[in-house]
Design a protein around this motif. Structure first.
Motif, PDB file in Angstrom:
ATOM      1  N   ALA A 168      -7.880  -3.064   3.539  1.00  0.00           N
ATOM      2  CA  ALA A 168      -6.510  -3.296   3.082  1.00  0.00           C
ATOM      3  C   ALA A 168      -6.200  -4.778   2.916  1.00  0.00           C
ATOM      4  N   LEU A 169      -6.732  -5.596   3.842  1.00  0.00           N
ATOM      5  CA  LEU A 169      -6.421  -7.023   3.799  1.00  0.00           C
ATOM      6  C   LEU A 169      -6.855  -7.658   2.482  1.00  0.00           C
ATOM      7  N   LYS A 170      -7.832  -7.039   1.823  1.00  0.00           N
ATOM      8  CA  LYS A 170      -8.291  -7.595   0.557  1.00  0.00           C
ATOM      9  C   LYS A 170      -7.236  -7.464  -0.527  1.00  0.00           C
ATOM     10  N   TYR A 171      -6.280  -6.586  -0.288  1.00  0.00           N
ATOM     11  CA  TYR A 171      -5.279  -6.337  -1.322  1.00  0.00           C
ATOM     12  C   TYR A 171      -3.935  -6.940  -0.967  1.00  0.00           C
ATOM     13  N   CYS A 210      -7.218 -12.998  -2.263  1.00  0.00           N
ATOM     14  CA  CYS A 210      -7.709 -12.288  -1.089  1.00  0.00           C
ATOM     15  C   CYS A 210      -9.218 -12.412  -1.038  1.00  0.00           C
ATOM     16  N   ALA A 211      -9.697 -13.068  -0.006  1.00  0.00           N
ATOM     17  CA  ALA A 211     -11.139 -13.304   0.065  1.00  0.00           C
ATOM     18  C   ALA A 211     -11.847 -12.084   0.617  1.00  0.00           C
ATOM     19  N   HIS A 239     -11.401 -11.985   7.644  1.00  0.00           N
ATOM     20  CA  HIS A 239     -10.068 -12.538   7.716  1.00  0.00           C
ATOM     21  C   HIS A 239      -9.797 -12.885   9.172  1.00  0.00           C
ATOM     22  N   MET A 253      -1.921  -3.472   9.435  1.00  0.00           N
ATOM     23  CA  MET A 253      -1.965  -3.693   7.989  1.00  0.00           C
ATOM     24  C   MET A 253      -2.610  -2.518   7.284  1.00  0.00           C
ATOM     25  N   GLY A 254      -3.587  -1.897   7.968  1.00  0.00           N
ATOM     26  CA  GLY A 254      -4.202  -0.702   7.393  1.00  0.00           C
ATOM     27  C   GLY A 254      -3.169   0.392   7.211  1.00  0.00           C
ATOM     28  N   THR A 273      -0.659  -0.507   4.428  1.00  0.00           N
ATOM     29  CA  THR A 273      -1.181  -0.348   3.071  1.00  0.00           C
ATOM     30  C   THR A 273      -1.256   1.113   2.672  1.00  0.00           C
ATOM     31  N   THR A 302       1.833  -8.205  -2.237  1.00  0.00           N
ATOM     32  CA  THR A 302       0.860  -7.404  -2.971  1.00  0.00           C
ATOM     33  C   THR A 302       1.502  -6.958  -4.275  1.00  0.00           C
ATOM     34  N   ASP A 316      -2.642  -4.077  -7.251  1.00  0.00           N
ATOM     35  CA  ASP A 316      -3.529  -4.180  -6.091  1.00  0.00           C
ATOM     36  C   ASP A 316      -3.575  -2.874  -5.313  1.00  0.00           C
ATOM     37  N   ILE A 317      -2.407  -2.279  -5.124  1.00  0.00           N
ATOM     38  CA  ILE A 317      -2.360  -1.049  -4.341  1.00  0.00           C
ATOM     39  C   ILE A 317      -3.072   0.076  -5.076  1.00  0.00           C
ATOM     40  N   PHE A 353      -6.603  -0.250  -4.428  1.00  0.00           N
ATOM     41  CA  PHE A 353      -6.932   0.221  -3.083  1.00  0.00           C
ATOM     42  C   PHE A 353      -7.125   1.735  -3.098  1.00  0.00           C
TER      43      PHE A 353
END
Lengths: 260, 201
Positions: A105-108, B70-71, B75, B85-86, B89, B170, B174-175, B178
């Motif tokens: 998720a952190l990638k987004y 976002c690398a 992180h 965050m998981g 999202t 975001t 992006d979502i 995902f």
């Protein structure tokens, strides 16, 4: 016969035909025609159903159940046999399930990393000092003031002791080296550089600088303009008369690159 | 000074209010407020790669958002934060794919499928407990989610939408990516959501 035209979502043909049939039915008087009408209705409703389905597939609906299942798979669920009395039918989630999701998720997300101070330094000495001071705090306040200077002094001394010891040790080594072979100059760099550790090299230079400062060793420049080091006559002989001598300041830069 | 203030205040991820900035840092230099904030913003960008974004022009609150893409990989983030965050999202995904707004009953039924139950400890091990509080209070305070009651309904029901911070940190694109990644499909698979995500902002 005009199936394709009827199926086209943009066309109202189907509706128009239905309306036409409706009108016609008003004029029906014989059973045969009624039967035809019924047949037509069945045909029309089938077409209608197909049309509705096509509409559906153009915009594929998002399916909650599938998404959930796919997420569970992503989390690494162990799918086991479904048992009757299981609290979690269908499998067990590993403990890092949500961690996995989070990492992906952190990638987004463009979340700013939370800012925290880096506490403490990298030196190895302070923890020892802290212990002593903390013990002082627990003692009664009255004595604290008097005892503290004594404690601090001790720490200072131990600090100095290690340095002094090192310096003396290095002086000893230098003298021995020189005595073994008084005619060969000792290269300064050969003397201080530790081929395995840059930080130790820096420490060596540090300790040598004390010897220079105290006039116990001197650095000269040889014919090739490379620095050599040798113990001064006074340290070789007797210890009195440690005059400051000629004070020259030299700055030697030694980066890790150069050291390598 | 303002830079430090903002960085520390951002730890809790609650929007920073202009009033606090004025009272604690700027004080007597009120007149130069705009200039000071602009300079702080520039420093944050150039030194930290962070953007100071005004979230609410009426209430004058700000958040920090990362400017850098976002690398992949590591992180600098604790486990607890990763899990939160998981979950966030996943919720944002659900809301978007379902048309940008969902009823609370629908959301919690979906979460139940993921073995997440309100009030039951252990669903998200790193969190130790109240998922409901996390979602309905913490995420709302941080402006990740917006929960509004549906009027005239008893027992009360609520609508869940993306919060202002979510839209800044975001994007629909992006979502959708995902979701596509999780389901192993291409984003175009969901035509209407794809069109919505690709539309110019």
């Amino acid at each position: 016969e005009n199936r394709e035209e009827m199926l086209n979502s943009k066309s109202n043909r189907l509706t128009e035909t239905l309306e036409e049939a409706n009108k016609l039915f008003d004029e029906v008087s014989r059973p045969r025609e009624a039967a035809l009408d019924a047949q037509f209705l069945v045909l029309a409703s089938n077409l209608g159903k197909e049309k509705a389905n096509e509409l559906h597939s153009e915009m594929t609906a998002f399916d909650t159940a599938t998404f959930a299942e796919d997420l569970l798979t992503f989390m690494g669920i162990n799918r086991t046999e479904v048992e009757e009395n299981d609290s979690e039918p269908g499998g067990f989630l590993p403990s890092d399930a949500w961690l996995k999701v989070g990492e992906e998720a952190l990638k987004y997300l463009r979340r700013a990393p939370t800012f925290h101070y880096m506490l403490g330094s990298f030196k190895s000495d302070p923890p020892v000092a802290k212990q002593r001071i903390e013990r002082q705090k627990r003692a009664s306040r009255g004595e604290a003031k008097r005892a503290m200077p004594a404690q601090l002094k001790k720490m200072e001394e131990s600090h100095q002791e290690t340095t002094e010891k090192e310096v003396e040790r290095i002086l000893g080594i230098l003298q021995t080296l020189f005595e073994n072979d008084p005619d060969t100059p000792i290269s300064f760099f050969d003397f201080v550089i530790d081929p395995n550790s840059f930080s130790r090299t820096v420490e060596n230079v540090f300790h040598v600088s004390f010897l220079i400062r105290d006039g116990l060793a001197e650095i000269k420049v040889d014919d090739y303009v490379l620095p050599i080091i040798e113990p001064t006559k006074s340290s070789r002989g007797r210890k009195n008369d440690r005059g400051p001598g000629a004070r020259n300041q030299v700055v030697i830069s030694l980066t890790e690159k150069k050291w390598k | 000074e303002l830079v430090q203030f903002v960085l520390v205040k951002d730890q809790k991820k609650i929007p920073i209010r202009r009033a606090d900035m004025l009272k604690n840092v700027i004080r007597e230099y009120r007149g130069a407020y705009t200039e000071i904030v602009n300079r702080a913003g520039r420093t944050l960008q150039e030194v930290f790669g962070l953007q100071l974004v005004e979230l609410d022009p009426k209430r004058h609150s700000y958040i920090l958002v990362s400017k850098l893409p976002c690398a992949e990989g590591n992180h600098p983030c604790r486990a607890k934060e990763k899990e939160k965050m998981g979950l966030l999202t996943v919720i944002l995904s659900f809301i978007f794919m379902k048309g940008n707004s969902v009823k609370d009953s629908a959301l919690w039924e979906f979460l139940r499928r993921l073995r997440v139950h309100p009030g039951l400890k252990g669903s998200l091990p790193g969190l130790g407990g109240d998922v409901q509080k996390l979602v309905t209070e913490e995420f709302v305070r941080q402006k990740y989610l917006e929960i509004t009651p549906i009027p005239l309904i008893d027992p009360p029901q609520f609508t869940y939408k993306w919060g202002a911070r979510a839209t800044k940190e975001t994007s629909k694109r992006d979502i959708l990516n995902f979701v596509a990644k999780v389901q192993g499909k291409r984003p175009k698979f969901w035509t209407s959501q794809y069109n919505e995500a690709m539309a110019p902002p």
